[in-house]
Design a protein around this motif. Structure first.
Motif, short mmCIF file in Angstrom:
data_model
loop_
_atom_site.label_atom_id
_atom_site.label_comp_id
_atom_site.label_asym_id
_atom_site.label_seq_id
_atom_site.Cartn_x
_atom_site.Cartn_y
_atom_site.Cartn_z
N SER A 26 39.22 42.21 43.06
CA SER A 26 38.29 42.03 41.99
C SER A 26 38.07 40.57 41.51
N TRP A 27 39.14 39.61 41.63
CA TRP A 27 39.16 38.29 41.52
C TRP A 27 37.99 37.77 42.52
N LEU A 28 38.31 38.01 43.83
CA LEU A 28 37.32 37.57 44.79
C LEU A 28 36.06 38.06 44.64
N PHE A 29 35.73 39.12 44.35
CA PHE A 29 34.37 39.66 43.85
C PHE A 29 33.73 38.57 43.02
N PHE A 45 27.40 36.76 38.14
CA PHE A 45 28.75 36.47 37.55
C PHE A 45 29.27 37.33 36.45
N THR A 46 28.33 37.29 35.49
CA THR A 46 28.56 38.20 34.27
C THR A 46 28.78 39.57 34.64
N ARG A 47 27.85 40.14 35.60
CA ARG A 47 28.14 41.59 35.86
C ARG A 47 29.40 41.87 36.49
N GLY A 110 38.24 39.25 33.05
CA GLY A 110 37.15 40.10 33.21
C GLY A 110 36.10 40.38 31.99
N THR A 111 36.81 40.67 30.64
CA THR A 111 36.11 41.01 29.60
C THR A 111 35.38 39.60 29.02
N LEU A 112 36.10 38.42 29.39
CA LEU A 112 35.55 36.87 28.82
C LEU A 112 34.28 36.70 29.68
N ILE A 113 34.48 37.11 31.12
CA ILE A 113 33.31 36.87 32.07
C ILE A 113 32.13 37.69 31.74
N TRP A 114 32.41 38.96 31.44
CA TRP A 114 31.36 39.72 31.17
C TRP A 114 30.62 39.47 29.65
N GLY A 115 31.44 39.13 28.83
CA GLY A 115 30.83 38.83 27.80
C GLY A 115 30.26 37.23 27.35
N TYR A 116 30.67 36.31 28.31
CA TYR A 116 30.41 34.88 28.37
C TYR A 116 29.99 34.34 29.63
N GLY A 117 29.94 35.12 30.70
CA GLY A 117 29.63 34.59 31.98
C GLY A 117 28.51 33.82 32.26
N ASP A 118 27.33 34.27 31.35
CA ASP A 118 26.08 33.45 31.50
C ASP A 118 26.12 32.17 31.09
N VAL A 119 27.15 32.01 30.05
CA VAL A 119 27.26 30.56 29.50
C VAL A 119 28.29 29.91 30.28
N LEU A 120 29.29 30.51 30.62
CA LEU A 120 30.22 29.70 31.52
C LEU A 120 29.54 29.07 32.93
N SER A 121 28.69 30.25 33.49
CA SER A 121 28.00 29.80 34.91
C SER A 121 27.21 28.77 34.37
N ARG A 122 26.29 28.58 33.29
CA ARG A 122 25.56 27.35 32.90
C ARG A 122 26.66 26.06 32.83
#
Length: 125
Positions: A26-29, A45-47, A110-122
């Motif tokens: 899951s981390w590699l994905f 990424f968010t997904r 995973g929850t943090l990425i799910w919620g804020y992944g779009d911001v993190l990736s930017r």
């Protein structure tokens, strides 16, 4: 009796290893999804955070059920007493502890990425 205890411990260790491999996948994905997001501009990424959160939750439930099931089996088969079972519940074997911690962290990240992944990736682009 000692042979059966070793078998139950081996089952616990084997299942913890299988769950740990699933968690690593899951981390590699998620890492792969981050790379795809960077290259394509589409937010995968968010997904991937949703997948990580789900895998973390499943792993946690599976580990808890495994530990409780093995303790119940040990008690039913007379491999220990209730006091020893209670001690094992409070201080489970190391493979269980490490895998359980990894599953909790996977769910939280995973929850943090799910919620804020779009911001993190930017921020990281």
């Amino acid at each position: 009796m000692e042979t059966r205890r070793r078998e139950l411990r081996a089952q616990l260790t084997r299942t913890c290893l299988e769950i740990a491999i699933l968690l690593v996948i899951s981390w590699l994905f998620s890492a792969f999804s981050f790379i795809v997001t960077r290259k394509s501009g589409t937010d995968w990424f968010t997904r991937s955070g949703a997948v990580m959160a789900l895998v973390g939750a499943i792993a946690t439930f599976r580990l808890t059920a495994l530990k409780e099931g093995l303790l119940a089996t040990g008690l039913k088969e007379g491999l220990g007493d209730v006091t020893r079972g209670f001690e094992l519940s409070l201080d489970p074997p190391e493979p269980y502890q490490v895998t359980a911690y990894f599953s909790y962290v996977t769910g939280v990240v995973g929850t943090l990425i799910w919620g804020y992944g779009d911001v993190l990736s930017r921020w990281l682009l």
